[in-house]
Design an enzyme around this catalytic site. Structure first.
Site, short mmCIF file in Angstrom:
data_model
loop_
_atom_site.label_atom_id
_atom_site.label_comp_id
_atom_site.label_asym_id
_atom_site.label_seq_id
_atom_site.Cartn_x
_atom_site.Cartn_y
_atom_site.Cartn_z
N ALA A 1 0.87 -1.18 0.00
CA ALA A 1 0.00 0.00 0.00
C ALA A 1 0.91 1.22 0.00
O ALA A 1 2.08 1.14 0.41
CB ALA A 1 -0.87 -0.02 1.24
N GLY B 1 0.64 -5.04 0.84
CA GLY B 1 -0.54 -5.12 -0.03
C GLY B 1 -0.27 -5.88 -1.33
O GLY B 1 -1.21 -6.41 -1.94
N GLU C 1 -0.54 -9.47 -0.42
CA GLU C 1 -1.97 -9.68 -0.16
C GLU C 1 -2.78 -9.75 -1.46
O GLU C 1 -3.72 -10.53 -1.58
CB GLU C 1 -2.49 -8.56 0.75
CG GLU C 1 -1.93 -8.66 2.16
CD GLU C 1 -2.14 -7.39 2.99
OE1 GLU C 1 -1.81 -6.29 2.51
OE2 GLU C 1 -2.66 -7.50 4.11
N GLU D 1 4.61 -4.98 7.37
CA GLU D 1 3.83 -3.94 8.05
C GLU D 1 4.31 -3.63 9.46
O GLU D 1 4.35 -2.47 9.86
CB GLU D 1 2.33 -4.35 8.09
CG GLU D 1 1.62 -4.22 6.76
CD GLU D 1 1.75 -5.44 5.86
OE1 GLU D 1 2.55 -6.35 6.19
OE2 GLU D 1 1.05 -5.49 4.84
N1 CAA Z 1 4.57 3.16 -1.00
C1 CAA Z 1 4.95 4.31 -1.58
N2 CAA Z 1 6.07 4.45 -2.30
C2 CAA Z 1 6.84 3.36 -2.42
C3 CAA Z 1 6.50 2.11 -1.85
C4 CAA Z 1 5.30 2.03 -1.10
N3 CAA Z 1 4.87 0.88 -0.55
N4 CAA Z 1 7.47 1.21 -2.14
C5 CAA Z 1 8.38 1.89 -2.89
N5 CAA Z 1 7.99 3.16 -3.07
C6 CAA Z 1 8.70 4.24 -3.80
C7 CAA Z 1 9.92 4.71 -3.01
O1 CAA Z 1 9.54 5.67 -2.04
C8 CAA Z 1 10.75 5.31 -4.12
O2 CAA Z 1 10.23 6.57 -4.46
P1 CAA Z 1 11.24 7.83 -4.67
O3 CAA Z 1 12.05 7.43 -5.87
O4 CAA Z 1 10.31 8.97 -4.92
O5 CAA Z 1 12.06 7.91 -3.44
C9 CAA Z 1 10.46 4.38 -5.31
O6 CAA Z 1 9.24 3.72 -5.00
C10 CAA Z 1 11.54 3.32 -5.51
O7 CAA Z 1 11.72 2.64 -4.28
P2 CAA Z 1 13.14 2.49 -3.55
O8 CAA Z 1 14.03 3.62 -3.93
O9 CAA Z 1 12.87 2.28 -2.09
O10 CAA Z 1 13.66 1.16 -4.23
P3 CAA Z 1 14.68 0.10 -3.61
O11 CAA Z 1 15.07 -0.79 -4.73
O12 CAA Z 1 15.78 0.79 -2.86
O13 CAA Z 1 13.83 -0.73 -2.52
C11 CAA Z 1 11.88 -1.90 -1.72
C12 CAA Z 1 12.73 -1.51 -2.94
C13 CAA Z 1 12.67 -2.85 -0.84
C14 CAA Z 1 10.64 -2.60 -2.25
C15 CAA Z 1 11.52 -0.62 -0.94
O14 CAA Z 1 10.98 0.32 -1.84
C16 CAA Z 1 10.51 -0.85 0.14
O15 CAA Z 1 10.85 -1.35 1.20
N6 CAA Z 1 9.22 -0.45 -0.08
C17 CAA Z 1 8.19 -0.51 0.91
C18 CAA Z 1 7.69 -1.94 1.08
C19 CAA Z 1 6.65 -2.03 2.18
O16 CAA Z 1 6.93 -1.76 3.34
N7 CAA Z 1 5.41 -2.41 1.82
C20 CAA Z 1 4.33 -2.57 2.74
C21 CAA Z 1 3.52 -1.31 2.82
S1 CAA Z 1 2.34 -1.38 4.10
C22 CAA Z 1 1.02 -2.21 3.46
O17 CAA Z 1 1.04 -2.71 2.37
C23 CAA Z 1 -0.16 -2.26 4.37
C24 CAA Z 1 -1.30 -3.10 3.92
O18 CAA Z 1 -1.32 -4.28 4.07
C25 CAA Z 1 -2.47 -2.46 3.39
#
Ligand code: CAA
Length: 259
Positions: free
Chosen positions: A64, A109, A112, A132
């Site tokens: 998400a 998400g 999921e 999460e």
């Molecule tokens: N939401 C918003 N933006 C996201 C995102 C997310 N879940 N995942 C990645 N992005 C964005 C980053 O912020 C980045 O944007 P900018 O270039 O503007 O900074 C862009 O996508 C590229 O990401 P990274 O630079 O972080 O890429 P990376 O290769 O270094 O890392 C990754 C990749 C390991 C997937 C890392 O992006 C990451 O950890 N993302 C978050 C994953 C996460 O925690 N997901 C769970 C969200 S909570 C949820 O989903 C709740 C639910 O059940 C409803």
């Protein structure tokens, strides 16, 4: 639609989550578009199988949208979870088979979303996880419910409590995915499987899916009596008559009529 693309190849629909700059993270707008796209699939009687994938080769869906969630109130986050859950439930309840073609990160998400599909195929570079708790929240789009149903209580708890990522091979080992394929072949492999399914009698396939899903939630006797209902219902279809006649006449059926 801005963040979802929809394509049809014969009787297979391909839905792509397309926000590559944000690794296809699901914000409210994308969830609303996904909801609309699923409605379109539901109303298209010529779609026999749905494939869901992500744009690019890095991510299926990285979760998400954390930026959008960061400022949510308790009320807004509840609405967000209810929206995600209702869209994902709609996917799960589609009568046609669904295949997640997981082409990279499937986190939060994203994991999921894959869990509400019937079959999951992963590219070699795919990574799975429910991170999460590392963000101070719980899964909100079904992870606490569906992951355990797919991989068992113990593995689901390990993944959700640690928030760790696992690679495609480990996902295969724990039964989270059906198959791991070379990264560049992911969509082709999913489409190959989809076309194998789409060749079969569409009404029978749908009834199988509904019976399997229903059967998981009820006792064995209720499930078996439901099976007798759907089995006999097939005998009212043209496809059953055509296919059995073709078998007896030692010829192949050209294409099922979906009637
Ligand atoms: N939401 C918003 N933006 C996201 C995102 C997310 N879940 N995942 C990645 N992005 C964005 C980053 O912020 C980045 O944007 P900018 O270039 O503007 O900074 C862009 O996508 C590229 O990401 P990274 O630079 O972080 O890429 P990376 O290769 O270094 O890392 C990754 C990749 C390991 C997937 C890392 O992006 C990451 O950890 N993302 C978050 C994953 C996460 O925690 N997901 C769970 C969200 S909570 C949820 O989903 C709740 C639910 O059940 C409803």
């Amino acid at each position: 639609m801005e963040n979802i693309s929809y394509e049809k190849r014969e009787n297979v629909a391909i839905l792509k989550i397309s926000r590559p700059k944000f690794l296809n993270a699901l914000n409210t707008q994308t969830l609303l578009e996904l909801n609309q796209a699923i409605e379109d699939v539901k109303n298209d009687k010529d779609v026999y199988v749905l494939v869901i994938t992500g744009e690019g080769s890095k991510a299926f869906v990285a979760g998400a949208d954390i930026k959008e969630m960061s400022n949510m109130s308790v009320f807004e986050s509840r609405e967000f979870s209810i929206l995600g859950n209702s869209v994902f439930r709609k996917i799960e309840e589609l009568e046609i088979p669904t295949i997640a073609a997981i082409n990279g990160f499937a986190l939060g998400g994203g994991c999921e979303l894959s869990l509400c599909c019937d079959i999951r195929i992963a590219s070699e570079n795919a990574k799975f996880g429910q991170p999460e708790v590392t963000l101070g929240i719980t899964p909100g789009f079904g992870g606490t419910q569906r992951l355990a149903r797919v991989v068992g209580l113990s593995k689901a708890k390990e993944l959700i409590f640690t928030g760790k990522m696992i690679d495609a091979n480990e996902a295969l080992n724990i039964g989270l995915v059906n198959k791991v394929v070379p990264t560049e072949n992911i969509l082709d492999e999913a489409l190959l499987l989809a076309s194998q399914i789409a060749k079969n009698a569409p009404l029978a396939v749908k009834m199988c899916k509904v019976a399997i899903n229903k059967g998981i939630d009820v006792d064995i006797n209720t499930g078996l009596s439901y099976e007798a209902e759907i089995f006999s219902h097939c005998f009212s279809t043209e496809d059953q008559k055509d296919a059995m006649a073709a078998f007896l006449e030692k010829r192949k059926i050209d294409k099922f009529k979906n009637r």
